[in-house]
Design a protein around this motif. Structure first.
Motif, PDB file in Angstrom:
ATOM      1  N   ALA A  87     -14.050  -0.950  -8.361  1.00 46.48           N
ATOM      2  CA  ALA A  87     -12.542  -0.747  -7.883  1.00 46.48           C
ATOM      3  C   ALA A  87     -12.024   0.338  -7.429  1.00 46.48           C
ATOM      4  O   ALA A  87     -11.092   0.373  -6.438  1.00 46.48           O
ATOM      5  N   GLN A  88     -12.858   1.490  -7.917  1.00 48.93           N
ATOM      6  CA  GLN A  88     -12.303   2.662  -7.405  1.00 48.93           C
ATOM      7  C   GLN A  88     -13.022   3.161  -6.077  1.00 48.93           C
ATOM      8  O   GLN A  88     -12.875   4.525  -5.735  1.00 48.93           O
ATOM      9  N   ASP A  89     -13.958   2.380  -5.784  1.00 49.17           N
ATOM     10  CA  ASP A  89     -14.683   2.608  -4.499  1.00 49.17           C
ATOM     11  C   ASP A  89     -13.692   2.735  -3.282  1.00 49.17           C
ATOM     12  O   ASP A  89     -13.032   1.565  -3.096  1.00 49.17           O
ATOM     13  N   PRO A  90     -13.845   3.412  -2.221  1.00 51.14           N
ATOM     14  CA  PRO A  90     -13.173   3.247  -0.869  1.00 51.14           C
ATOM     15  C   PRO A  90     -12.972   1.995  -0.369  1.00 51.14           C
ATOM     16  O   PRO A  90     -12.148   1.774   0.331  1.00 51.14           O
ATOM     17  N   ASP A  91     -14.097   1.577  -0.308  1.00 51.38           N
ATOM     18  CA  ASP A  91     -14.489   0.306   0.504  1.00 51.38           C
ATOM     19  C   ASP A  91     -13.981  -1.142  -0.331  1.00 51.38           C
ATOM     20  O   ASP A  91     -14.218  -2.268   0.063  1.00 51.38           O
ATOM     21  N   PHE A  92     -13.780  -0.903  -1.728  1.00 45.04           N
ATOM     22  CA  PHE A  92     -13.307  -2.244  -2.431  1.00 45.04           C
ATOM     23  C   PHE A  92     -12.457  -3.184  -1.889  1.00 45.04           C
ATOM     24  O   PHE A  92     -12.820  -4.406  -1.968  1.00 45.04           O
ATOM     25  N   ALA A  93     -11.177  -2.713  -1.400  1.00 43.33           N
ATOM     26  CA  ALA A  93     -10.395  -3.486  -0.831  1.00 43.33           C
ATOM     27  C   ALA A  93     -11.041  -4.502   0.125  1.00 43.33           C
ATOM     28  O   ALA A  93     -10.506  -5.711   0.459  1.00 43.33           O
ATOM     29  N   THR A  94     -11.835  -3.969   1.255  1.00 46.04           N
ATOM     30  CA  THR A  94     -12.442  -4.490   2.284  1.00 46.04           C
ATOM     31  C   THR A  94     -13.294  -5.823   1.681  1.00 46.04           C
ATOM     32  O   THR A  94     -13.204  -6.995   1.961  1.00 46.04           O
ATOM     33  N   TRP A  95     -14.048  -5.530   0.727  1.00 47.20           N
ATOM     34  CA  TRP A  95     -15.136  -6.357  -0.085  1.00 47.20           C
ATOM     35  C   TRP A  95     -14.083  -7.364  -0.785  1.00 47.20           C
ATOM     36  O   TRP A  95     -14.526  -8.690  -0.807  1.00 47.20           O
ATOM     37  N   ALA A  96     -13.192  -6.974  -1.744  1.00 43.66           N
ATOM     38  CA  ALA A  96     -12.476  -7.849  -2.482  1.00 43.66           C
ATOM     39  C   ALA A  96     -11.418  -8.726  -1.833  1.00 43.66           C
ATOM     40  O   ALA A  96     -11.022  -9.532  -2.321  1.00 43.66           O
ATOM     41  N   PHE A 107      -7.338 -13.500 -13.486  1.00 39.88           N
ATOM     42  CA  PHE A 107      -8.494 -12.847 -13.749  1.00 39.88           C
ATOM     43  C   PHE A 107      -8.831 -11.539 -12.977  1.00 39.88           C
ATOM     44  O   PHE A 107      -8.585 -11.321 -11.784  1.00 39.88           O
ATOM     45  N   PRO A 108      -9.071 -10.347 -13.675  1.00 40.57           N
ATOM     46  CA  PRO A 108      -9.094  -9.068 -13.129  1.00 40.57           C
ATOM     47  C   PRO A 108     -10.448  -8.973 -12.588  1.00 40.57           C
ATOM     48  O   PRO A 108     -11.441  -9.484 -13.083  1.00 40.57           O
ATOM     49  N   ILE A 109     -10.704  -8.537 -11.214  1.00 37.53           N
ATOM     50  CA  ILE A 109     -12.004  -8.184 -10.662  1.00 37.53           C
ATOM     51  C   ILE A 109     -12.258  -6.666 -10.956  1.00 37.53           C
ATOM     52  O   ILE A 109     -11.570  -5.716 -10.521  1.00 37.53           O
ATOM     53  N   HIS A 110     -13.291  -6.390 -12.052  1.00 37.79           N
ATOM     54  CA  HIS A 110     -13.578  -4.963 -12.040  1.00 37.79           C
ATOM     55  C   HIS A 110     -14.648  -4.783 -10.927  1.00 37.79           C
ATOM     56  O   HIS A 110     -14.338  -3.205 -10.778  1.00 37.79           O
ATOM     57  N   SER A 111     -15.287  -5.421 -10.292  1.00 36.40           N
ATOM     58  CA  SER A 111     -16.074  -4.934  -9.117  1.00 36.40           C
ATOM     59  C   SER A 111     -16.230  -5.981  -8.258  1.00 36.40           C
ATOM     60  O   SER A 111     -16.116  -7.202  -8.699  1.00 36.40           O
ATOM     61  N   VAL A 112     -16.935  -5.996  -7.062  1.00 42.59           N
ATOM     62  CA  VAL A 112     -17.472  -6.923  -6.298  1.00 42.59           C
ATOM     63  C   VAL A 112     -18.812  -6.700  -6.057  1.00 42.59           C
ATOM     64  O   VAL A 112     -19.412  -5.605  -5.627  1.00 42.59           O
ATOM     65  N   VAL A 113     -19.673  -7.915  -6.375  1.00 45.40           N
ATOM     66  CA  VAL A 113     -21.103  -7.925  -6.046  1.00 45.40           C
ATOM     67  C   VAL A 113     -21.052  -8.571  -4.561  1.00 45.40           C
ATOM     68  O   VAL A 113     -20.705  -9.524  -3.997  1.00 45.40           O
ATOM     69  N   VAL A 114     -21.595  -7.597  -3.616  1.00 43.34           N
ATOM     70  CA  VAL A 114     -21.786  -7.584  -2.216  1.00 43.34           C
ATOM     71  C   VAL A 114     -23.253  -7.971  -2.076  1.00 43.34           C
ATOM     72  O   VAL A 114     -24.162  -7.266  -2.334  1.00 43.34           O
TER      73      VAL A 114
END
Length: 157
Positions: A87-96, A107-114
């Motif tokens: 979530a703190q990565d700069p490209d998180f919003a794009t992937w999420a 549901f909180p999204i902690h990270s995105v599996v790409v």
């Protein structure tokens, strides 16, 4: 690689299954209910409660994702390389972005599996191969409705 047919199959699937392997070769398969095809090369999966999957991907980025339309009993297996975007990565919003509406506030999204797809194969129920003259999508839907004890809603109901 992730053609419009594959994208539509993913949209019709309620769950996908993410298969990972840890550093000593122990496999793990985990259901994921918030996922999407982002583009022709990438699947994205919300990490809501998947510490084992994420830990395994760090050790071994090779993964397999499967999704199936339970009514017609067809789907796809996508093999690829995964990375975890926090979530703190700069490209998180794009992937999420395609996942946030699905997750909502519940549901909180902690990270995105790409997952970058490297191979795709169809998955079909054995009936299609063993009894090709008798097996249609309509027959498979009727069989699934009987198995699950449900009826389709009338249009507008």
């Amino acid at each position: 690689m992730l053609s419009p047919d594959i994208q539509e199959a993913a949209r019709r699937s309620v769950l996908c299954w993410l298969a990972t392997v840890d550093s000593v070769g122990q496999p793990n398969v985990s259901p994921k209910e918030i996922f999407a095809v982002l583009d022709v090369n990438h699947l994205v999966i919300a990490n809501i409660a998947s510490p084992t999957s994420v830990r395994n991907m760090v050790a071994n980025p090779l993964v397999c994702v499967s999704f199936i339309d339970v009514w017609v009993q067809k789907g796809y297996k996508v093999v690829g390389r995964a990375r975890n975007v926090r979530a703190q990565d700069p490209d998180f919003a794009t992937w999420a972005s395609p996942l946030l509406a699905q997750a909502g506030p519940r549901f909180p999204i902690h990270s995105v599996v790409v997952v970058e797809a490297t191979a795709v194969e169809p998955i079909i129920a054995p009936s299609y191969r063993l009894y090709p003259d008798d097996t249609t999508e309509a027959a498979q839907v009727e069989s699934a409705l009987r198995t699950y004890g449900v009826r389709l809603a009338k249009p507008g109901a």
